[in-house]
Design an enzyme around this catalytic site. Sequence first.
Site, PDB file in Angstrom:
ATOM      1  N   HIS A   1       0.764  -1.256   0.000  1.00  9.10           N
ATOM      2  CA  HIS A   1       0.000   0.000   0.000  1.00  9.10           C
ATOM      3  C   HIS A   1       0.791   1.300   0.000  1.00  9.10           C
ATOM      4  O   HIS A   1       0.205   2.358  -0.188  1.00  9.10           O
ATOM      5  CB  HIS A   1      -0.972   0.014   1.185  1.00  9.10           C
ATOM      6  CG  HIS A   1      -1.900  -1.146   1.193  1.00  9.10           C
ATOM      7  ND1 HIS A   1      -2.835  -1.360   0.205  1.00  9.10           N
ATOM      8  CD2 HIS A   1      -2.016  -2.200   2.045  1.00  9.10           C
ATOM      9  CE1 HIS A   1      -3.499  -2.488   0.463  1.00  9.10           C
ATOM     10  NE2 HIS A   1      -3.014  -3.008   1.566  1.00  9.10           N
TER      11      HIS A   1
ATOM     12  N   HIS B   1      -3.397  -3.121   7.837  1.00 12.41           N
ATOM     13  CA  HIS B   1      -4.450  -3.452   6.878  1.00 12.41           C
ATOM     14  C   HIS B   1      -5.046  -2.165   6.326  1.00 12.41           C
ATOM     15  O   HIS B   1      -5.315  -1.239   7.081  1.00 12.41           O
ATOM     16  CB  HIS B   1      -5.526  -4.295   7.588  1.00 12.41           C
ATOM     17  CG  HIS B   1      -6.827  -4.389   6.854  1.00 12.41           C
ATOM     18  ND1 HIS B   1      -6.988  -5.155   5.726  1.00 12.41           N
ATOM     19  CD2 HIS B   1      -8.031  -3.815   7.085  1.00 12.41           C
ATOM     20  CE1 HIS B   1      -8.251  -5.024   5.297  1.00 12.41           C
ATOM     21  NE2 HIS B   1      -8.891  -4.216   6.106  1.00 12.41           N
TER      22      HIS B   1
END
Length: 124
Positions: free
Chosen positions: A12, A119
Amino acid sequence: KETAAAKFERQHMDSSTSSASSSNYCNQMMKSRSMTQNRCKPVBTFVHZSLABVQAVCSZKBVACKBGZTBCYZSYSTMSITBCRZTGSSKYPBCAYTTTZAKKHIIVACZGBPYVPVHFBASV
């Protein structure tokens, strides 16, 4: 073994660019970040901000995660992100993605000591 925090960074984080460089960005990044190895990961988001700024979200707005868990946090400010979404014609091993740039708040789940993102939950 890759830690959850390291996996978050691999999947990410892209602090090196302020936005997607081209429409081919997702095809290149998904491959280079090992998200097309055994299957095509259907959806992924890259954040174009400093790691420190993204880690700081863990002390920002406390929100519920999509799965009902309570360890999620929403960024106070909008961040530069790129959404990668698998195209309809994409077929493993030739994974293909659309690249969509946006400025949104990010929602991440955090854990550990130091308390860091593990996450990517959503962008709003």
